[in-house]
Each structure stands twice: as C-alpha cells, then as structure tokens.
Write a protein that holds these residues in place. Structure first.
Motif, PDB file in Angstrom:
ATOM      1  N   ARG A 184       0.835  -1.202   0.000  1.00  0.00           N
ATOM      2  CA  ARG A 184       0.000   0.000   0.000  1.00  0.00           C
ATOM      3  C   ARG A 184       0.873   1.256   0.000  1.00  0.00           C
ATOM      4  N   ILE A 194       2.288   1.663  -3.556  1.00  0.00           N
ATOM      5  CA  ILE A 194       1.285   2.142  -4.510  1.00  0.00           C
ATOM      6  C   ILE A 194       1.062   3.639  -4.350  1.00  0.00           C
ATOM      7  N   THR A 220       4.324   5.648  -5.341  1.00  0.00           N
ATOM      8  CA  THR A 220       4.602   5.607  -6.776  1.00  0.00           C
ATOM      9  C   THR A 220       3.643   6.508  -7.534  1.00  0.00           C
ATOM     10  N   ARG A 221       2.376   6.447  -7.183  1.00  0.00           N
ATOM     11  CA  ARG A 221       1.399   7.318  -7.833  1.00  0.00           C
ATOM     12  C   ARG A 221       1.726   8.784  -7.559  1.00  0.00           C
ATOM     13  N   TYR A 239      -0.013   0.586 -11.912  1.00  0.00           N
ATOM     14  CA  TYR A 239      -0.388   1.267 -10.672  1.00  0.00           C
ATOM     15  C   TYR A 239      -1.769   1.912 -10.712  1.00  0.00           C
ATOM     16  N   GLU A 268      -5.132  -0.112  -7.099  1.00  0.00           N
ATOM     17  CA  GLU A 268      -4.848   0.482  -5.795  1.00  0.00           C
ATOM     18  C   GLU A 268      -5.141  -0.465  -4.631  1.00  0.00           C
ATOM     19  N   PHE A 319      -3.229  -5.820  -6.712  1.00  0.00           N
ATOM     20  CA  PHE A 319      -1.899  -5.433  -7.190  1.00  0.00           C
ATOM     21  C   PHE A 319      -0.913  -6.592  -7.048  1.00  0.00           C
TER      22      PHE A 319
END
Length: 898
Positions: free
Chosen positions: A313, A316, A319-320, A660, A663, A668
């Motif tokens: 988590r 994710i 990275t976003r 990505y 979420e 994932f």
C-alpha cells in the motif's frame, strides 16, 4: 652555477607544464562566462563557480587538516627514530629505502586534500540542495520524515560520511604504518603490543571511525526506503522488522565502541580494538543477512500477502505520487453507445482534426517538395494547434533548417561566415490533402507564403535549431547568405543583439584557441563589430544553461502573433530518491514537468518558466538561482496558448499507470488487472501516444489532448484510454476512461488484423504492390466519439523509384464494419451514411472520382458500386447504410432511364 641553473630550468619547466595543463580549462571557463553573460544567466555561472570553489576548498582543507594532524601526531610520537621493524627482541636492519618517510606528513595530506576537494566539487549541486531545500509537505510512512529529507538532505549526508570515512581510514593506515615501521607498534610472543602514545592516538582515530560508521549506518537505514530488493520498491516487512532494528543496534554499538575506544586510552587493552570491531561486524552480518533470511523464509513467505500488504500500500501510494498519478481522474464509459450519423456531425470538430499525416511520410514529402535547396533539411514535425479561419485546427509544422554538412562547397568561410541560418517553415492542417495526394500547406516556400490570414511569418531566419552548427560569425565583411531567389541569392546582415562581440585582440585569440581555428584568428573578414554565435544547438543550449534539468526529446516550433519563430522546450525535475516509489528503467522514481522553455530562433534568447509551484525540487532551484525562473503567468499569451503536455513524461506515466491503476494491495499483488500499452506491427513495438483535437465524453467543447489506449496484459481487446489535457484552463489534467470488463471492445491490434484480412483492402494493397509501388500503412488512431470509438488508418503509396509518399486511401473501422475510401468523409459515409464533415478534404485523384452522370458507362459503374455496398451492408446488418445505398442506386437508375 650549474646547480642554480638546473633548478631554474626545472622551475621554468614546471611553470610551463602547469600553464599548458590549466590553460585550456581557463579558456573554457572564460568562454563560458562570456556565454552566460550573453544569455543573461550570469547568476547560474557565478553561483555554480562559487559553490564549486567553496565546497572544494572546504573539502580539501578538511582532508588536509585532519590527515595532517593525525600523521603529524604519529611523526611526533616517533620523532628521531630510525625506520625499522622489530619482532620480539630482534630488530630488523634499518630500511634505507624509507629514509625520507617523514616527508609523508606533507605529501599524503596534500594528496588527500586534493582528492577530497575534487570529489566534493563535482557534487556542488547536492550541497546547494542541502542548504536551500524546501519542505515538500508530505512525509514517508516509516520514519515520518518530510520527503525533502530524502531528496536534499540524505544525499549530502552520504557524501559527507563517505568523505570522512576516506580521510580517517587513510589517516589510520598512514599513522599505523608509521608506528609499525618505527617500532611503536610491534609483535611480541603474546601478540601485538604498542607504546602508550601510539595506542592512545590509534584509539582516537578508531573512535572517530566508529562515529562515522554510526553516521553512515543512519543514512543507510533511511536509504532502505529507496531500495528495490523486495516484491516492490521500498522497505518490506523484513526490512522493517529485521534490517532496520538491527541497523539501530549497529548505531548504538558504533557509538558505544567509540566511547570504549576513548576509554582505552587509559586502559590500554589491545583486545578492545579487536573486540569492538568484531562485535560491530557480527551484528552487521546477522542483521543484514542471517536474521532477515530466517524471517523471510519462515514468517513472510508462508503468508506473504498478509505481511506485505501495508508495504505494498505504501508503494502504490508513493509511486502514484512520485509520478503525478495521484491526480488522475478516472471515469467509466459504457463503450456500447451506438454511433449514428448525427453523432459524427455533432463531433465535426473532432473529425476535422483526425491526423491523416504521419511524421515519417510527411518528413519525406517535405524533403522533396519544400527543401528548395540541398543545404536545407527538415528534421522534425511538431504537432500544435492554431485558429484558422475561425476554426480550432490541429496542425503539423516543420522548420526548414540549414544543414552545414550539405553546403555545396564546404570551407571555413562558407560554413562560418556565409551560410549561417535556416529559413522559414512549412505548416498545414493534419487532415487535408491535395488532388495529387500531397499535404495542403498553409505556409510554404521561400520567402514564406501564408494562406492563413492570422498566421504570418515576419522573422523567418533560424539561427538556433536542432541542426545548428557549433558557431557562426555574423556582421563580418563577408556577405551573409539569407535565402535563394531564383537564380540569384539574397544577402542580409544580422540585426540581433545576441552573440559575443569580438571587439578585442584578446577575444579573437581566445575564441581561436577554444575552437582550434587558426583561420578565425587570421581572418580579415572578422571586425571589431562582428559577433560570434555559439552553442546554437537548442538542446546543448538549454542543457548548458540549466544542467540540473532533464529535457524532453520533442521540442517544437511555434509562430507568435507578430510572426517570430520560437522553440518551446519542456523540462523536467527528476529524482531517484522519492521514498517507496517504484523506479522506472533509468532509475527515476519522481518526475515533474515543472519548466517550460522558450527559445527565440533568431536571437537565441531563452526564458525558463516555472509551471508547477508544488514541486519541491523546482522551488529549491528557484531559491538557489533567484531570478532565473519566471512564473508561467509571465509567458506571453501568444506563446502560452501553444504549450502542450509533453510526450516523454506522458510515456513514463502511462507505462507506470498500466500497473499502478490497481490500488487494492491484493489485486496489485496478484496482478489481476494489469494493463499494457498495445503492441503494433511485426516488431511488436508499443503504440505511440499521439496528439489530437477532440471533445471528451461529458465535456462541452473540443480541446487539444495527448492520448494513448490500454489493453489487458497479454490480451488485445481495449480496457481503457488515458488523456492528458493541454488547453489553458485544463492544462496538465490526466484522465482515464475505463471500459466495462464484461464487454469486448476491439483493441488496435485486433483492428489492424481485421483491416489486413478485409478482402477488398487486401486486394487493393496487393494490386498496388504488383505494380511496383510500396504501400505504407500509417498509424492506427483510436478516436473516441461520445461513449464509443472509431478507428482511422491512412494508407500511403510510394513508387519504388520515387521518394514522395502520397496519401491514397483512408480506412475507417467501427465495431464489425470496415470501409476504405479515398477520403475520410467517404469512408465515414460507407459506415454511417452520408457524412460531409471535412469539407476541405479533397479527393486524391480526379481520375478516381465517380464518373459524371451524363456518361452511360460511368452511370452503370456507379450503379454497380452502390449495389455492392448495399449487399455488403446487408450482410453486416447495417440497415441504415443499406437504405442509403439503395436510395442512391435508385437515383442512378432513374438517370440512366432518362
């Protein structure tokens, strides 16, 4: 006398050697100063130079002082002793080869200081980041530190700790060697023994080494958040529960060891040296290898998803955030809406801006019909938009640059004084075609002729571009070529204020030496009012001005309202230090398009505009170099309306988002819904993103966007498409339109396969191939209309002995229907009924048009075509088109009866 003479010769030789060694560097520095002053970026030059000097001096002084003190102390403790080694009561003979050993107390510190100074001067920017870094406003999920700590502070800490460790280890080695060679540290039957002074000194250095080890472990502990050894980037369950706790233990042991070693000055227990080092190494080995491996195998592996979920988590989210994907707006569309003729008409602006000209065929065409002379070249085609005759139209623009390598007679005068610049450009709409199958040009020829009332070129000279040579000299006695005019040539004189005036003998000498050109120095054509224009390649130009930015690979030219030509360059701030963010191929895990650059093609003047005030890196750069970045609000309005979302960052974002967009950690982890960029052609290369003007679903008007579709991993149907909006009020907004998973929406690869399998299309392509022509299949474009899609692919034809591709057909696909016609309107009409949207689009060849009604043979052929189309529409279940074709067939029959 001979002795004095030899010393003088040696001294003079040394001075000459140093002069020859450093002279090129001084010349380069002086030239750089003249250039930065010319482009009004002296601030960058002076800040960089001062930072390098101060950091190099500080580092060199620290290296010299620390090592000198330690070596001096060791020398003082053994002063007057011969260089000898002892073993027990037996002394080895004096080593005469080391009789000058004491001189190392100067030589070694100087070398250490020079090395550390040089090392640190190369990292000048990292230290400026450290002293000027701003907070980002968001923290890492493990230590709770602001991300700016990882971007700006941690890199400086790592350099400092490495430098200090190098200085201390070098000092320890030299000092210990001195003690050993002079008998202050010796071997006894019981082991290693040492004198009190040597023991105390080495204990102090050892304590300092442990302090630096604690500091390095502290930096390494935080650097784990940038590691990529686990399932995802960043600290994993094993890192958080094994590696980091042991690293904290290492810090404590290192600090305790430093204190113990200081106490050993009085205890003089040699085993303490070995014991502290052994304990630190043991804890390091257990904490980094043994315990993490056990934990991973017996705790994490049997239940990996549950254990790693919090860290997945984190990855994710980071990275976003690192790639600017946390702001993506997602919308669901049905993909099942039936498109009617009315929908096509309602979206006429979208249809009019469908790009029928690909870059490569267009460049080949421009090279044949618009280069005019062999020394001109077209190297790039830029997608942009202009208001033409009151309509918002997508255009393709290509500057006509001078290729110095293609000048008929290549010599220094021609390449430097005479042929100095390119001239003009070609510009045309993306979807218009002449009767010969060539692009319609709104601006063409030399001098530029414009048929668009609101687009005029008043300053067509291109002194700065992608092909520009290293340097030219203007305002000389030699005539400067401007452009060809029939059999004659037109000459000009440069009126810009850019360039360095060669107004002194010294400058002429320096530039001659810098470019290694004796002709420049001896030329009588160069006067005291001549200007040298250098660093003219626009990539080299912007990179030299701001080397700390990364630049896009697709600069493009625009025409301002007053007719001047400008290059627009996109620049990025990047980092490999964003915690928990997944790095892409080149290691980058953070990127922002924070700068737009404009370059005047005539005088080379550059302006850098800051577009993202939330980016901590660009805000830090703005603090370091005040006044060099202007707010985007100060960009002239006629240039600002041409900024667009850049290709490179969009390519990175789409690649990352393919994974990505998931979420939910479980989805994932299992990669249940992973996407990919559609592969095209025999080489299976990923589809390229493309610009277009269209009305997005649920939006009220057409706009300039950059888009790319997605397909599910290892499948060919379409799953979503992503757009980046470029128009002013929506600039930078990323949107993703997702199709329902329970509905099949054809993907690009499937459409291409169906086009190639279509009997009518394959028969026509085979016929062209048999006639000795090359068929070029253009880029397949996915065009969203309402909540559905149509696909458009242009077909070009080039004769084997010819070089000019001609647009021959346009293929349109919608659901199960495919049509290939001479124009886009005709192809759309085959599918949706009578469509007349692209009013300016022209049939490709008069000979290919339908025969006139008065010709009986022509009428019969026309009737046959309508009948065949009606039958095909009947088989496909397209009853609207069937009715249209039957109606037209009836009209033709009535004409034949008359």
């Amino acid at each position: 006398m001979p002795v004095r003479l030899s010393k003088m010769v040696i001294s003079v030789s040394l001075v000459l050697f140093l002069s020859l060694f450093f002279l090129p560097q001084f010349i380069s520095l002086y030239i750089d100063w003249l250039w930065f002053k010319d482009v009004n970026f002296e601030k960058i030059f002076t800040v960089k130079l001062n930072a390098q000097a101060i950091i190099a001096l500080a580092g060199g002084l620290a290296g010299f002082v620390i090592s000198y003190i330690n070596i001096w102390v060791s020398m003082q403790a053994t002063k007057g002793r011969a260089v000898a080694m002892t073993f027990g009561d037996q002394a080895m003979p004096q080593l005469n080869i080391l009789k000058y050993f004491d001189r190392l107390k100067i030589i070694v510190p100087v070398l250490i200081g020079w090395f550390t100074g040089s090392w640190l001067s190369n990292d000048w920017l990292k230290f400026l980041y450290y002293f000027n870094g701003v907070d980002s406003g968001y923290s890492d999920p493990i230590f709770g530190k602001d991300v700016s700590f990882y971007l700006f502070t941690l890199p400086a800490y790592e350099i400092i700790s490495s430098i200090l460790m190098f200085i201390l280890v070098a000092s320890l080695v030299v000092s210990a060697l001195n003690y050993i060679l002079k008998g202050a540290v010796f071997m006894t039957p019981k082991g290693i023994a040492s004198e009190r002074a040597a023991s105390a000194h080495l204990a102090v250095i050892g304590a300092l080494v442990f302090l630096v080890l604690a500091f390095k472990t502290y930096t390494g502990m935080h650097a784990i958040l940038n590691s990529s050894h686990g399932h995802v980037a960043g600290a994993t369950y094993t890192d958080v529960h094994a590696v980091i706790p042991f690293m904290k233990a290492q810090i404590f042991i290192a600090l305790a060891s430093a204190v113990i070693l200081m106490g050993n000055i009085f205890l003089r227990r040699n085993l303490i040296f070995i014991g502290t080092a052994a304990l630190y190494i043991a804890v390091s080995f257990i904490g980094n290898s043994i315990y993490p491996a056990i934990l991973q195998k017996f705790v994490v592996a049997p239940n990996e998803l549950v254990k790693e979920t919090p860290y997945i988590r984190n990855n994710i989210a980071s990275t976003r955030q690192g790639f600017g994907l946390d702001r993506v707006e997602e919308r669901d569309i049905s993909g099942s809406t039936t498109i009617s003729r009315e929908d096509i008409t309602k979206n006429s602006a979208t249809i009019k801006n469908i790009r029928l000209w690909d870059h490569r065929p267009l460049l080949d065409t421009f090279s044949q019909i618009q280069e005019i002379r062999t020394y001109y070249d077209f190297t790039t085609v830029g997608n942009d938009r202009y208001v033409i005759n009151g309509e918002y139209r997508q255009t393709m623009l290509s500057p006509r640059e001078l290729s110095s390598e293609s000048i008929p007679t290549r010599n220094w005068i021609n390449e430097t004084l005479t042929f100095t610049h390119g001239y003009g450009l070609t510009l045309g709409p993306v979807n218009q075609v002449t009767p010969e199958g060539l692009p319609v040009l709104l601006i063409k020829d030399i001098p530029p002729v414009s048929t668009a009332a609101n687009i005029k070129v008043s300053r067509p000279e291109i002194y700065y571009g992608k092909l520009s040579s290293k340097y030219v000299i203007v305002n000389t006695k030699s005539k400067e070529f401007d452009y060809p005019s029939g059999e004659a040539n037109v000459f000009t004189e440069y009126s810009g204020k850019s360039g360095v005036v060669i107004d002194s003998f010294f400058k002429k000498l320096v530039f001659s030496a810098y470019y290694g050109s004796l002709k420049l120095f001896l030329s009588n054509d160069v006067t005291d009012r001549s200007r040298i224009l250098f660093n003219r390649n626009i990539l080299e130009r912007v990179s030299k001005a701001m080397p700390f930015l990364m630049f896009d690979n697709d600069p493009y030219m625009v025409v301002s309202d007053d007719g001047q030509l400008f290059w627009i360059y996109d620049a990025y701030t990047v980092s490999r230090r964003f915690p928990y963010s997944q790095p892409v191929g080149n290691g980058i895990n953070y990127i922002r398009n924070s700068v737009k650059v404009t370059i005047n093609a005539y005088d080379g003047s550059m302006k850098f505009y800051m577009t993202d005030k939330d980016d901590p890196i660009i805000r830090t750069i703005s603090r370091i170099f005040p006044g060099t970045l202007q707010p985007i609000s100060e960009m002239p309005a006629d240039l600002k309306k041409h900024i667009r979302y850049p290709l490179d960052i969009f390519g990175i974002q789409t690649m990352v988002y393919a994974t990505y967009h998931m979420e939910v950690p479980q989805i994932f982890y299992n990669k249940e819904d992973q996407w990919e960029i559609p592969s095209m052609g025999k080489s299976e290369e990923g589809m390229e993103s493309y610009y277009t003007i269209m009305k997005l679903p649920e939006e009220k008007k057409e706009e300039f966007i950059l888009m790319l579709p997605f397909t599910p991993k290892k499948k060919d149907n379409l799953s979503a498409w992503m757009v980046a909006r470029s128009d002013a009020e929506n600039y930078g907004r990323l949107m993703v339109y997702r199709f329902p998973k329970d509905r099949l929406v054809y993907g690009p690869k499937q459409i291409v396969a169906r086009i190639n399998q279509d009997t009518e299309i394959s028969r026509q392509i085979s016929l062209w191939d048999q006639r000795g022509s090359q068929v070029i299949q253009g880029t397949l474009l996915v065009i969203p209309i309402e909540n559905s899609l149509i696909y458009v692919q242009p077909l070009y034809l080039r004769a084997d002995k010819g070089k000019i591709p001609e647009l021959k057909r346009v293929v349109v696909a919608y659901e199960n229907r495919i049509a290939m016609e001479e124009t886009l309107d005709a192809a759309l009409s085959r599918i949706f009924g009578d469509v007349r949207v692209s009013e300016e689009a022209m049939p490709l060849k008069p000979s290919l048009r339908l025969p006139a009604a008065k010709d009986d043979r022509g009428l019969s052929l026309t009737a046959g075509e309508h009948f065949e189309r009606a039958m095909k529409a009947q088989r496909e279940g397209n009853w609207a088109l069937y009715g249209e074709e039957i109606k037209k067939l009836g009209e033709v029959i009535r004409k034949m009866q008359k």
